[in-house]
Design a protein around this motif. Structure first.
Motif, PDB file in Angstrom:
ATOM      1  N   ASN B  42     -38.278   8.378-112.638  1.00 54.47           N
ATOM      2  CA  ASN B  42     -37.139   8.017-111.785  1.00 54.47           C
ATOM      3  C   ASN B  42     -36.388   9.242-111.286  1.00 54.47           C
ATOM      4  O   ASN B  42     -35.646   9.166-110.312  1.00 54.47           O
ATOM      5  CB  ASN B  42     -36.189   7.094-112.537  1.00 54.47           C
ATOM      6  CG  ASN B  42     -36.804   5.731-112.729  1.00 54.47           C
ATOM      7  OD1 ASN B  42     -37.477   5.222-111.842  1.00 54.47           O
ATOM      8  ND2 ASN B  42     -36.606   5.160-113.892  1.00 54.47           N
ATOM      9  N   SER B  89     -34.070  -1.499-109.226  1.00 53.73           N
ATOM     10  CA  SER B  89     -33.383  -0.226-109.405  1.00 53.73           C
ATOM     11  C   SER B  89     -33.185   0.480-108.061  1.00 53.73           C
ATOM     12  O   SER B  89     -32.079   0.919-107.720  1.00 53.73           O
ATOM     13  CB  SER B  89     -34.192   0.645-110.362  1.00 53.73           C
ATOM     14  OG  SER B  89     -33.815   1.978-110.274  1.00 53.73           O
ATOM     15  N   GLY B 111     -28.981   2.775-111.206  1.00 59.25           N
ATOM     16  CA  GLY B 111     -30.431   2.644-111.098  1.00 59.25           C
ATOM     17  C   GLY B 111     -31.078   2.436-112.461  1.00 59.25           C
ATOM     18  O   GLY B 111     -31.943   1.577-112.622  1.00 59.25           O
ATOM     19  N   HIS B 115     -32.978  -0.907-113.587  1.00 55.65           N
ATOM     20  CA  HIS B 115     -34.391  -0.796-113.925  1.00 55.65           C
ATOM     21  C   HIS B 115     -34.688  -1.633-115.180  1.00 55.65           C
ATOM     22  O   HIS B 115     -35.587  -2.468-115.196  1.00 55.65           O
ATOM     23  CB  HIS B 115     -34.767   0.664-114.161  1.00 55.65           C
ATOM     24  CG  HIS B 115     -36.236   0.864-114.349  1.00 55.65           C
ATOM     25  ND1 HIS B 115     -36.837   0.737-115.572  1.00 55.65           N
ATOM     26  CD2 HIS B 115     -37.226   1.133-113.469  1.00 55.65           C
ATOM     27  CE1 HIS B 115     -38.139   0.937-115.430  1.00 55.65           C
ATOM     28  NE2 HIS B 115     -38.406   1.179-114.162  1.00 55.65           N
ATOM     29  N   GLY B 147     -30.050   6.843-117.186  1.00 53.50           N
ATOM     30  CA  GLY B 147     -29.862   6.933-115.740  1.00 53.50           C
ATOM     31  C   GLY B 147     -28.872   8.034-115.375  1.00 53.50           C
ATOM     32  O   GLY B 147     -29.085   8.799-114.440  1.00 53.50           O
TER      33      GLY B 147
END
Lengths: 115, 171
Positions: B42, B89, B111, B115, B147
């Motif tokens: 990510n 996300s 996000g 997720h 995150g």
């Protein structure tokens, strides 16, 4: 104003995270472990009976060894790829869940044997 | 941004996020929380969100990464879980980015949360068990923490590369 918005966002996300706790059933004793494979109930075990046992649950995807000991239930062995079910530890309070997603195996602790 | 440049950028980013994804699979799990991960892949999604001119390019990159990663190891189940988490996300991050006043770590924090929320949603639907929602306090909290960390790293990387400026000019 960026920091203030960030804190509001954090608060909102935390609140959303803890929302499911409101729906947790109360622990009134006499918990039951309901084991399901792909949605179909495989076994129902009263956790308060004081009987310890270890058994293997066969699923189409693989096998999980389940241990009941001292009023708690745990997956002690599994041939799934991630072993998340084994690392979940023991479950004993109503609302506790152990899941083995690759095998579609689910152990739910409920305060009654039904449904 | 010329089509060739766009193709090169997307290919590099897909490769990078794929490497991150595979690298993370080799690391020992740093958490004792079932299902929680750092989300190194990510990192690339957040950087892409701020360096590519259009959100649809990031979407392309994400779906390609998830598709290839699932094909390399995991299969259809992993694909479904990754897609559920990844798309929710990305959706949340794009929505927040279009609003003023959210920093990169804040957006990445949302996000991370969404997720794990998305993966749990897929799990609830696949297993047909609403009881799995009881995992949300732990998984959601972990998503917020990881995150935010990923967002801090992304912000540093973006500043060092000053990608944001360069891409805005190319647009």
């Amino acid at each position: 104003m960026s920091a203030k918005k960030g804190i509001l966002l954090l608060a909102g996300l935390l609140l959303a995270s803890f929302l499911p706790l409101l729906f947790r059933p109360a622990d009134r004793g006499g918990a039951w472990a309901v084991i399901r494979v792909d949605g179909i109930v495989e076994r129902k075990i009263p956790l308060g009976s004081g009987r310890d046992e270890t058994f293997v649950v066969e699923t189409p995807q693989g096998r999980n060894t389940v241990q009941v000991q001292g009023g708690a239930i745990a997956v002690t062995d599994s041939d799934c790829p991630d072993h998340i079910c084994m690392r979940s530890g023991t479950a004993k309070h109503p609302g506790d869940v152990i899941a083995c997603l690759p095998h579609k195996l689910l152990i739910e602790i409920r305060d009654a044997p039904a449904p | 941004m010329s089509p060739v440049y766009r193709l090169a950028c997307l290919s590099l980013l897909v490769t990078l996020s794929l490497s991150m994804f595979l690298l993370e699979g080799m690391l020992p799990v740093p958490f004792f929380v079932p299902g929680a991960k750092l989300g190194l892949a990510n990192l690339v999604t957040v950087i892409a969100l701020y360096s590519l001119p259009y959100a649809k390019d990031v979407f392309c990159m994400l779906v390609l990464r998830i598709g290839i990663a699932s094909a390399l190891g995991g299969g259809p189940t992993v694909f479904l879980y990754s897609l559920g988490g990844g798309l929710l996300s990305l959706g949340a991050m794009v929505w927040l980015k279009n609003r003023e006043g959210f920093s990169i770590p804040c957006i990445s924090m949302a996000g991370g949360f969404f997720h794990n929320f998305g993966q749990l949603l897929v799990a609830v639907l696949v297993m047909e068990s609403p009881a799995l929602w009881f995992y949300l306090p732990v998984l959601g909290g972990c998503g917020i923490a990881t995150g935010w960390l990923i967002g801090m790293v992304s912000a540093t990387v973006l500043r060092k590369l000053s990608y944001t400026k360069r891409y805005t000019r190319d647009r």
